[in-house]
Write a protein that holds these residues in place. Structure first.
Motif, PDB file in Angstrom:
ATOM      1  N   SER A  73      53.061  -0.819  36.894  1.00 19.85           N
ATOM      2  CA  SER A  73      51.974  -0.038  36.286  1.00 19.85           C
ATOM      3  C   SER A  73      51.878  -0.411  34.820  1.00 19.85           C
ATOM      4  O   SER A  73      52.784  -1.056  34.276  1.00 19.85           O
ATOM      5  CB  SER A  73      52.238   1.471  36.419  1.00 19.85           C
ATOM      6  OG  SER A  73      53.360   1.831  35.631  1.00 19.85           O
ATOM      7  N   GLY A  74      50.805   0.035  34.173  1.00 14.74           N
ATOM      8  CA  GLY A  74      50.677  -0.185  32.731  1.00 14.74           C
ATOM      9  C   GLY A  74      51.789   0.518  31.968  1.00 14.74           C
ATOM     10  O   GLY A  74      52.366  -0.047  31.033  1.00 14.74           O
ATOM     11  N   VAL A  75      52.121   1.743  32.368  1.00 12.57           N
ATOM     12  CA  VAL A  75      53.182   2.450  31.628  1.00 12.57           C
ATOM     13  C   VAL A  75      54.545   1.787  31.857  1.00 12.57           C
ATOM     14  O   VAL A  75      55.401   1.822  30.974  1.00 12.57           O
ATOM     15  CB  VAL A  75      53.249   3.976  31.903  1.00 12.57           C
ATOM     16  CG1 VAL A  75      52.035   4.692  31.345  1.00 12.57           C
ATOM     17  CG2 VAL A  75      53.442   4.295  33.349  1.00 12.57           C
ATOM     18  N   TYR A  98      45.997   6.118  24.396  1.00 13.65           N
ATOM     19  CA  TYR A  98      46.109   6.565  25.776  1.00 13.65           C
ATOM     20  C   TYR A  98      47.151   7.690  25.884  1.00 13.65           C
ATOM     21  O   TYR A  98      48.284   7.542  25.412  1.00 13.65           O
ATOM     22  CB  TYR A  98      46.503   5.378  26.658  1.00 13.65           C
ATOM     23  CG  TYR A  98      46.718   5.751  28.086  1.00 13.65           C
ATOM     24  CD1 TYR A  98      45.663   6.188  28.870  1.00 13.65           C
ATOM     25  CD2 TYR A  98      47.978   5.675  28.657  1.00 13.65           C
ATOM     26  CE1 TYR A  98      45.863   6.543  30.189  1.00 13.65           C
ATOM     27  CE2 TYR A  98      48.187   6.025  29.983  1.00 13.65           C
ATOM     28  CZ  TYR A  98      47.123   6.466  30.734  1.00 13.65           C
ATOM     29  OH  TYR A  98      47.324   6.826  32.032  1.00 13.65           O
ATOM     30  N   GLU A 141      46.338   0.141  19.691  1.00  9.94           N
ATOM     31  CA  GLU A 141      45.349   0.163  20.763  1.00  9.94           C
ATOM     32  C   GLU A 141      44.000   0.008  20.079  1.00  9.94           C
ATOM     33  O   GLU A 141      43.692   0.767  19.153  1.00  9.94           O
ATOM     34  CB  GLU A 141      45.448   1.534  21.462  1.00  9.94           C
ATOM     35  CG  GLU A 141      44.941   1.531  22.884  1.00  9.94           C
ATOM     36  CD  GLU A 141      45.075   2.907  23.525  1.00  9.94           C
ATOM     37  OE1 GLU A 141      46.203   3.432  23.606  1.00  9.94           O
ATOM     38  OE2 GLU A 141      44.050   3.459  23.935  1.00  9.94           O
ATOM     39  N   ASN A 145      41.197   4.876  22.893  1.00 13.25           N
ATOM     40  CA  ASN A 145      40.813   5.707  24.014  1.00 13.25           C
ATOM     41  C   ASN A 145      40.979   7.161  23.578  1.00 13.25           C
ATOM     42  O   ASN A 145      42.107   7.550  23.312  1.00 13.25           O
ATOM     43  CB  ASN A 145      41.761   5.354  25.167  1.00 13.25           C
ATOM     44  CG  ASN A 145      41.534   6.177  26.403  1.00 13.25           C
ATOM     45  OD1 ASN A 145      40.590   6.950  26.480  1.00 13.25           O
ATOM     46  ND2 ASN A 145      42.413   6.012  27.366  1.00 13.25           N
ATOM     47  N   ASP A 170      47.842  -2.965  22.987  1.00 13.25           N
ATOM     48  CA  ASP A 170      47.350  -2.508  24.287  1.00 13.25           C
ATOM     49  C   ASP A 170      45.882  -2.946  24.358  1.00 13.25           C
ATOM     50  O   ASP A 170      45.019  -2.363  23.705  1.00 13.25           O
ATOM     51  CB  ASP A 170      47.494  -0.979  24.389  1.00 13.25           C
ATOM     52  CG  ASP A 170      46.983  -0.430  25.727  1.00 13.25           C
ATOM     53  OD1 ASP A 170      46.196  -1.130  26.409  1.00 13.25           O
ATOM     54  OD2 ASP A 170      47.358   0.705  26.076  1.00 13.25           O
ATOM     55  N   THR A 172      43.897  -3.072  26.986  1.00 14.18           N
ATOM     56  CA  THR A 172      43.269  -2.599  28.225  1.00 14.18           C
ATOM     57  C   THR A 172      41.762  -2.392  28.088  1.00 14.18           C
ATOM     58  O   THR A 172      40.993  -2.797  28.947  1.00 14.18           O
ATOM     59  CB  THR A 172      43.921  -1.267  28.662  1.00 14.18           C
ATOM     60  OG1 THR A 172      45.320  -1.473  28.824  1.00 14.18           O
ATOM     61  CG2 THR A 172      43.333  -0.753  29.950  1.00 14.18           C
ATOM     62  N   PHE A 173      41.351  -1.731  26.997  1.00 11.38           N
ATOM     63  CA  PHE A 173      39.938  -1.369  26.860  1.00 11.38           C
ATOM     64  C   PHE A 173      39.034  -2.583  26.675  1.00 11.38           C
ATOM     65  O   PHE A 173      37.912  -2.602  27.170  1.00 11.38           O
ATOM     66  CB  PHE A 173      39.745  -0.395  25.680  1.00 11.38           C
ATOM     67  CG  PHE A 173      39.656   1.028  26.110  1.00 11.38           C
ATOM     68  CD1 PHE A 173      40.521   1.526  27.072  1.00 11.38           C
ATOM     69  CD2 PHE A 173      38.702   1.882  25.561  1.00 11.38           C
ATOM     70  CE1 PHE A 173      40.432   2.846  27.484  1.00 11.38           C
ATOM     71  CE2 PHE A 173      38.608   3.199  25.965  1.00 11.38           C
ATOM     72  CZ  PHE A 173      39.465   3.679  26.927  1.00 11.38           C
ATOM     73  N   MET A 190      49.696  -6.039  25.983  1.00  8.87           N
ATOM     74  CA  MET A 190      49.955  -5.228  27.168  1.00  8.87           C
ATOM     75  C   MET A 190      48.605  -4.827  27.778  1.00  8.87           C
ATOM     76  O   MET A 190      47.640  -4.591  27.053  1.00  8.87           O
ATOM     77  CB  MET A 190      50.747  -3.973  26.750  1.00  8.87           C
ATOM     78  CG  MET A 190      50.947  -2.955  27.835  1.00  8.87           C
ATOM     79  SD  MET A 190      49.708  -1.670  27.680  1.00  8.87           S
ATOM     80  CE  MET A 190      49.766  -0.960  29.284  1.00  8.87           C
ATOM     81  N   SER A 192      46.950  -2.334  31.076  1.00  8.87           N
ATOM     82  CA  SER A 192      46.940  -1.641  32.347  1.00  8.87           C
ATOM     83  C   SER A 192      45.983  -2.457  33.206  1.00  8.87           C
ATOM     84  O   SER A 192      44.763  -2.351  33.065  1.00  8.87           O
ATOM     85  CB  SER A 192      46.433  -0.207  32.183  1.00  8.87           C
ATOM     86  OG  SER A 192      46.184   0.310  33.476  1.00  8.87           O
ATOM     87  N   THR A 194      45.384  -2.028  36.090  1.00 11.89           N
ATOM     88  CA  THR A 194      44.687  -1.051  36.928  1.00 11.89           C
ATOM     89  C   THR A 194      43.194  -1.014  36.586  1.00 11.89           C
ATOM     90  O   THR A 194      42.367  -0.680  37.428  1.00 11.89           O
ATOM     91  CB  THR A 194      45.271   0.357  36.645  1.00 11.89           C
ATOM     92  OG1 THR A 194      46.690   0.288  36.703  1.00 11.89           O
ATOM     93  CG2 THR A 194      44.753   1.397  37.590  1.00 11.89           C
ATOM     94  N   LYS A 195      42.867  -1.346  35.341  1.00 14.58           N
ATOM     95  CA  LYS A 195      41.513  -1.150  34.824  1.00 14.58           C
ATOM     96  C   LYS A 195      40.684  -2.426  34.999  1.00 14.58           C
ATOM     97  O   LYS A 195      40.397  -2.798  36.109  1.00 14.58           O
ATOM     98  CB  LYS A 195      41.597  -0.670  33.373  1.00 14.58           C
ATOM     99  CG  LYS A 195      42.676   0.401  33.123  1.00 14.58           C
ATOM    100  CD  LYS A 195      42.420   1.725  33.806  1.00 14.58           C
ATOM    101  CE  LYS A 195      43.615   2.666  33.831  1.00 14.58           C
ATOM    102  NZ  LYS A 195      44.236   2.958  32.537  1.00 14.58           N
ATOM    103  N   ILE A 204      47.334   0.055  41.151  1.00 12.68           N
ATOM    104  CA  ILE A 204      47.977   0.399  39.874  1.00 12.68           C
ATOM    105  C   ILE A 204      48.848  -0.799  39.492  1.00 12.68           C
ATOM    106  O   ILE A 204      49.647  -1.277  40.311  1.00 12.68           O
ATOM    107  CB  ILE A 204      48.868   1.662  40.033  1.00 12.68           C
ATOM    108  CG1 ILE A 204      48.045   2.902  40.396  1.00 12.68           C
ATOM    109  CG2 ILE A 204      49.710   1.908  38.783  1.00 12.68           C
ATOM    110  CD1 ILE A 204      47.272   3.527  39.269  1.00 12.68           C
ATOM    111  N   HIS A 205      48.686  -1.288  38.281  1.00 16.13           N
ATOM    112  CA  HIS A 205      49.402  -2.514  37.896  1.00 16.13           C
ATOM    113  C   HIS A 205      49.417  -2.644  36.371  1.00 16.13           C
ATOM    114  O   HIS A 205      48.519  -2.165  35.708  1.00 16.13           O
ATOM    115  CB  HIS A 205      48.670  -3.720  38.502  1.00 16.13           C
ATOM    116  CG  HIS A 205      49.520  -4.931  38.598  1.00 16.13           C
ATOM    117  ND1 HIS A 205      50.102  -5.338  39.766  1.00 16.13           N
ATOM    118  CD2 HIS A 205      49.926  -5.819  37.654  1.00 16.13           C
ATOM    119  CE1 HIS A 205      50.806  -6.434  39.548  1.00 16.13           C
ATOM    120  NE2 HIS A 205      50.717  -6.748  38.266  1.00 16.13           N
ATOM    121  N   LEU A 325      39.287   3.901  34.530  1.00 14.21           N
ATOM    122  CA  LEU A 325      38.172   3.187  33.916  1.00 14.21           C
ATOM    123  C   LEU A 325      38.247   1.719  34.317  1.00 14.21           C
ATOM    124  O   LEU A 325      39.213   1.275  34.932  1.00 14.21           O
ATOM    125  CB  LEU A 325      38.273   3.292  32.381  1.00 14.21           C
ATOM    126  CG  LEU A 325      39.553   2.687  31.762  1.00 14.21           C
ATOM    127  CD1 LEU A 325      39.262   1.419  31.005  1.00 14.21           C
ATOM    128  CD2 LEU A 325      40.231   3.679  30.841  1.00 14.21           C
TER     129      LEU A 325
END
Ligand SMILES: *Cc1c(COP(=O)(O)O)cnc(C)c1O
Length: 379
Positions: A73-75, A98, A141, A145, A170, A172-173, A190, A192, A194-195, A204-205, A325
């Motif tokens: 997962s991202g976390v 986040y 980040e 977020n 991070d 992700t966004f 990093m 997530s 998942t997004k 989830i990854h 998201l």
């Protein structure tokens, strides 16, 4: 090679035993050895798996990195980065980030004697008040977020280098399609996955991308030692998702821009938070470090009453009310009670996140349908 071509071919080797163009899902826990200690590079699937290896190579290509590492997962990916540290070390993190990262830092790692400072990084000069000899990591980040604040990655990287601290972004966004922090001086990226990387709301990854061999060895050690590894089926799904990242992101950006301006011009909307507006405080930096502004945004209504906000959140038909998201379908979310509920209200308000804020992940549907849906919901 151009990005669109690289994205599709990243990590792709025809399967050596059959020639299968797609890396198979190697659903195995162990590998047969020909003699003790003699193997084909695979011993036990927590340490190595061919499907995961193909994905990790693809991750590296996406961020112009030498190495990629894949997590369950991202976390879990974030957890591995913090485990590089020791008790007494200090971290400077974005104050608007986040909620799950905040929870991991404040509720788990503080107990292990790591100190976190949450700082507004829209002005990088704020960092200097918190940096000292114990500062080992800066966690950024951008865009944040859910407020879409922007931090100048290059400027933070210069401060991190000067103080011999690691910089982890991070990403992700933005997704690697819109922003590549390693190119701007970051040490670790990093995601997530998942997004946007997975992109289809079905897995989830998480992942890390980086260039330094020694750091890669330390993180690989943590990956196999702590064991937050993904299964091969999940790796396959993310690998498949990545292949369309570029076309999805182009549509997310196109739709994002249309929806952002639609909301801004709507008489019942008070404020829209989207980093592509030229009067957004971080616009100049966003323009410098991003290749597009994406489909994430937040907004407030003129009628901020709980009843009205709840009514709008419950009235959309195309936008689904859900956390997460970056998937192909549009989502609407209420940070105060959903994604960011783990941050104490007092902290949220202090950081400029009102209870009435509504966050959108604009998907890749037809933009006209999305605007019509928001219009009928806002009423
Ligand atoms: C979702 C998310 C995470 C956590 O990732 P998971 O895959 O849910 O563990 C971290 N950072 C950001 C910005 C996210 O949106």
């Amino acid at each position: 090679m151009k990005l669109a071509t690289k994205i599709i071919h990243a990590g792709m080797e025809p399967d050596p035993s059959t020639g299968a163009i797609m890396t198979p899902i190697y659903q195995t826990s162990t590998y047969v050895q020909s003699a003790p200690g003699q193997n084909k590079g695979y011993e036990y699937a927590r340490s190595q798996n061919p499907t995961r290896k193909a994905l990790e190579e693809a991750f590296a290509v996406l961020e112009n990195a030498k190495f990629g590492l894949s997590f369950s997962s991202g976390v879990a990916a974030t957890d591995a980065v913090i485990k590089l540290l020791n008790p007494g070390d200090e971290v400077i993190a974005s104050n608007d980030m986040y909620g799950g990262s905040y929870r991991l830092f404040s509720k788990v790692f503080e107990r292990f004697g790591i100190k976190f400072h949450y700082v507004n990084m829209q002005d990088v000069n704020n960092l200097t008040n918190y940096i000292n000899a114990n500062t080992k990591l800066i966690w950024v980040e951008t865009p944040t977020n859910p407020l879409m604040n922007i931090t100048d990655i290059e400027a933070v990287a210069a401060i991190a280098k000067q103080h011999k601290a690691l910089l982890c972004v991070d990403n992700t966004f933005a997704s690697p399609y819109l922003q590549t922090p390693l190119d701007l001086g970051a040490d670790i990226v990093m995601h997530s996955a998942t997004k946007y990387l997975g992109g289809h709301s079905d897995v989830i990854h998480g992942c890390l991308m980086l260039n330094d061999q020694e750091l890669r060895d330390q993180l690989y050690f943590l990956q196999k030692t702590c064991g937050a590894v993904p299964g091969p089926q999940d790796c396959f799904l993310v690998l498949r998702g990545i292949k369309t990242l570029h076309v999805r992101m182009e549509r997310h950006c196109e739709n994002g821009e249309k929806v952002a301006y639609f909301l801004r011009n709507h008489p019942k909307v008070e404020k829209v938070y989207w980093c592509g507006f030229d009067d957004h405080p971080g616009f100049a930096v966003a323009k410098k470090q991003m290749r597009g502004f994406g489909g994430m945004m937040s907004f407030t209504l003129k009628d901020e009453s709980v009843d009205n906000v709840t009514r709008v959140l419950s009235s959309t038909k195309v936008f689904a009310l859900a956390e997460s998201l970056g998937g192909i379908e549009s989502l609407i979310n209420h940070p105060a009670t959903m994604t960011h509920a783990s941050i104490p209200r007092e902290e949220r308000i202090k950081n400029g996140l009102p209870d009435s804020l509504i966050r959108l992940s604009v998907g890749i549907e037809d933009a006209d349908d999305l605007m019509e849906d928001l219009d009928q919901a806002i009423g």
